[in-house]
Write a protein that holds these residues in place. Structure first.
Motif, PDB file in Angstrom:
ATOM      1  N   PRO A 277       0.803  -1.229   0.000  1.00 59.50           N
ATOM      2  CA  PRO A 277       0.000   0.000   0.000  1.00 59.50           C
ATOM      3  C   PRO A 277       0.834   1.277   0.000  1.00 59.50           C
ATOM      4  O   PRO A 277       0.399   2.291  -0.510  1.00 59.50           O
ATOM      5  N   GLU A 278       2.047   1.237   0.540  1.00 58.02           N
ATOM      6  CA  GLU A 278       2.902   2.417   0.571  1.00 58.02           C
ATOM      7  C   GLU A 278       4.113   2.190  -0.336  1.00 58.02           C
ATOM      8  O   GLU A 278       4.566   1.070  -0.527  1.00 58.02           O
ATOM      9  N   ALA A 279       4.667   3.248  -0.865  1.00 55.64           N
ATOM     10  CA  ALA A 279       5.739   3.164  -1.861  1.00 55.64           C
ATOM     11  C   ALA A 279       6.961   2.379  -1.381  1.00 55.64           C
ATOM     12  O   ALA A 279       7.501   1.557  -2.101  1.00 55.64           O
ATOM     13  N   ASN A 280       7.422   2.620  -0.173  1.00 53.87           N
ATOM     14  CA  ASN A 280       8.646   1.973   0.322  1.00 53.87           C
ATOM     15  C   ASN A 280       8.376   0.794   1.246  1.00 53.87           C
ATOM     16  O   ASN A 280       9.296   0.276   1.868  1.00 53.87           O
ATOM     17  N   ALA A 281       7.148   0.373   1.345  1.00 55.63           N
ATOM     18  CA  ALA A 281       6.797  -0.719   2.252  1.00 55.63           C
ATOM     19  C   ALA A 281       7.175  -2.073   1.649  1.00 55.63           C
ATOM     20  O   ALA A 281       7.244  -2.234   0.436  1.00 55.63           O
ATOM     21  N   GLN A 282       7.408  -3.017   2.506  1.00 58.44           N
ATOM     22  CA  GLN A 282       7.702  -4.383   2.077  1.00 58.44           C
ATOM     23  C   GLN A 282       6.393  -5.089   1.711  1.00 58.44           C
ATOM     24  O   GLN A 282       5.348  -4.810   2.287  1.00 58.44           O
ATOM     25  N   PRO A 283       6.436  -6.013   0.748  1.00 62.73           N
ATOM     26  CA  PRO A 283       5.235  -6.791   0.434  1.00 62.73           C
ATOM     27  C   PRO A 283       4.755  -7.563   1.665  1.00 62.73           C
ATOM     28  O   PRO A 283       5.562  -7.998   2.487  1.00 62.73           O
ATOM     29  N   ILE A 284       3.471  -7.713   1.777  1.00 58.69           N
ATOM     30  CA  ILE A 284       2.880  -8.422   2.914  1.00 58.69           C
ATOM     31  C   ILE A 284       2.734  -9.894   2.547  1.00 58.69           C
ATOM     32  O   ILE A 284       2.176 -10.236   1.510  1.00 58.69           O
ATOM     33  N   THR A 285       3.261 -10.771   3.409  1.00 57.27           N
ATOM     34  CA  THR A 285       3.179 -12.206   3.177  1.00 57.27           C
ATOM     35  C   THR A 285       2.318 -12.826   4.269  1.00 57.27           C
ATOM     36  O   THR A 285       2.565 -12.603   5.447  1.00 57.27           O
ATOM     37  N   ASN A 286       1.323 -13.585   3.865  1.00 57.89           N
ATOM     38  CA  ASN A 286       0.470 -14.313   4.798  1.00 57.89           C
ATOM     39  C   ASN A 286       0.548 -15.792   4.476  1.00 57.89           C
ATOM     40  O   ASN A 286       0.581 -16.177   3.310  1.00 57.89           O
ATOM     41  N   LEU A 287       0.554 -16.622   5.514  1.00 50.73           N
ATOM     42  CA  LEU A 287       0.515 -18.062   5.340  1.00 50.73           C
ATOM     43  C   LEU A 287      -0.870 -18.563   5.684  1.00 50.73           C
ATOM     44  O   LEU A 287      -1.466 -18.136   6.667  1.00 50.73           O
ATOM     45  N   SER A 288      -1.383 -19.478   4.870  1.00 52.12           N
ATOM     46  CA  SER A 288      -2.670 -20.104   5.137  1.00 52.12           C
ATOM     47  C   SER A 288      -2.467 -21.610   5.180  1.00 52.12           C
ATOM     48  O   SER A 288      -1.750 -22.171   4.347  1.00 52.12           O
ATOM     49  N   LEU A 289      -3.110 -22.265   6.126  1.00 49.71           N
ATOM     50  CA  LEU A 289      -3.094 -23.716   6.190  1.00 49.71           C
ATOM     51  C   LEU A 289      -4.271 -24.229   5.373  1.00 49.71           C
ATOM     52  O   LEU A 289      -5.417 -23.841   5.602  1.00 49.71           O
ATOM     53  N   ILE A 290      -3.994 -25.076   4.385  1.00 52.07           N
ATOM     54  CA  ILE A 290      -5.002 -25.560   3.450  1.00 52.07           C
ATOM     55  C   ILE A 290      -5.224 -27.051   3.671  1.00 52.07           C
ATOM     56  O   ILE A 290      -4.265 -27.816   3.740  1.00 52.07           O
ATOM     57  N   LYS A 291      -6.481 -27.463   3.765  1.00 53.51           N
ATOM     58  CA  LYS A 291      -6.821 -28.887   3.862  1.00 53.51           C
ATOM     59  C   LYS A 291      -6.807 -29.480   2.462  1.00 53.51           C
ATOM     60  O   LYS A 291      -7.408 -28.934   1.544  1.00 53.51           O
ATOM     61  N   LEU A 292      -6.102 -30.585   2.285  1.00 45.34           N
ATOM     62  CA  LEU A 292      -6.061 -31.261   1.001  1.00 45.34           C
ATOM     63  C   LEU A 292      -7.467 -31.704   0.608  1.00 45.34           C
ATOM     64  O   LEU A 292      -8.202 -32.242   1.432  1.00 45.34           O
ATOM     65  N   GLY A 293      -7.830 -31.469  -0.654  1.00 49.28           N
ATOM     66  CA  GLY A 293      -9.115 -31.935  -1.153  1.00 49.28           C
ATOM     67  C   GLY A 293      -9.890 -30.888  -1.917  1.00 49.28           C
ATOM     68  O   GLY A 293     -10.754 -31.215  -2.712  1.00 49.28           O
ATOM     69  N   GLY A 294      -9.593 -29.610  -1.704  1.00 52.02           N
ATOM     70  CA  GLY A 294     -10.325 -28.557  -2.382  1.00 52.02           C
ATOM     71  C   GLY A 294      -9.708 -28.125  -3.698  1.00 52.02           C
ATOM     72  O   GLY A 294     -10.234 -27.233  -4.363  1.00 52.02           O
ATOM     73  N   GLU A 295      -8.619 -28.739  -4.096  1.00 44.44           N
ATOM     74  CA  GLU A 295      -7.936 -28.362  -5.326  1.00 44.44           C
ATOM     75  C   GLU A 295      -8.762 -28.766  -6.544  1.00 44.44           C
ATOM     76  O   GLU A 295      -9.673 -29.576  -6.461  1.00 44.44           O
ATOM     77  N   ILE A 296      -8.432 -28.214  -7.686  1.00 47.26           N
ATOM     78  CA  ILE A 296      -9.212 -28.421  -8.907  1.00 47.26           C
ATOM     79  C   ILE A 296      -9.307 -29.891  -9.308  1.00 47.26           C
ATOM     80  O   ILE A 296     -10.309 -30.337  -9.849  1.00 47.26           O
TER      81      ILE A 296
END
Length: 102
Positions: A45-64
């Motif tokens: 959101p700001e010019a000199n800010a670092q990219p925001i990284t979020n981790l999500s735990l995913i249950k196997l089975g919802g993939e295409i």
């Protein structure tokens, strides 16, 4: 024990979490399978800010392709596995996921 979760590290740099069995056979079995997904904002959101990284735990089975649990992994693809503490962040996230399903 059967209530212990493991982190399984593979040769392709993927890590899966679940309950490991058949450790002595050619294909190890992983039940109740989860993995981490990295979500990163492309533009901060700001010019000199670092990219925001979020981790999500995913249950196997919802993939295409709709995989079913359990997962069978060729032992040759497993680098190592570790038992997870009952109070680890991953195990707590799995418990929260399961509570949300009820």
């Amino acid at each position: 024990g059967s209530n212990t979760y493991q982190a399984v590290f593979l040769t392709n740099n993927q890590v899966y979490f679940g309950k490991l069995s058949s450790e002595k056979s050619q294909y190890v079995r992983l039940d109740d399978v989860y993995y981490l997904q990295v979500n990163q904002t492309l533009q901060p959101p700001e010019a000199n800010a670092q990219p925001i990284t979020n981790l999500s735990l995913i249950k196997l089975g919802g993939e295409i392709h709709g995989p079913l649990d359990p997962m069978y992994i060729n032992r040759d693809q497993v680098l190592f596995w570790e038992d997870l503490k009952p109070d680890s962040q991953v195990v707590n996230a799995i418990k929260q996921f399961k509570e949300g399903q009820q």
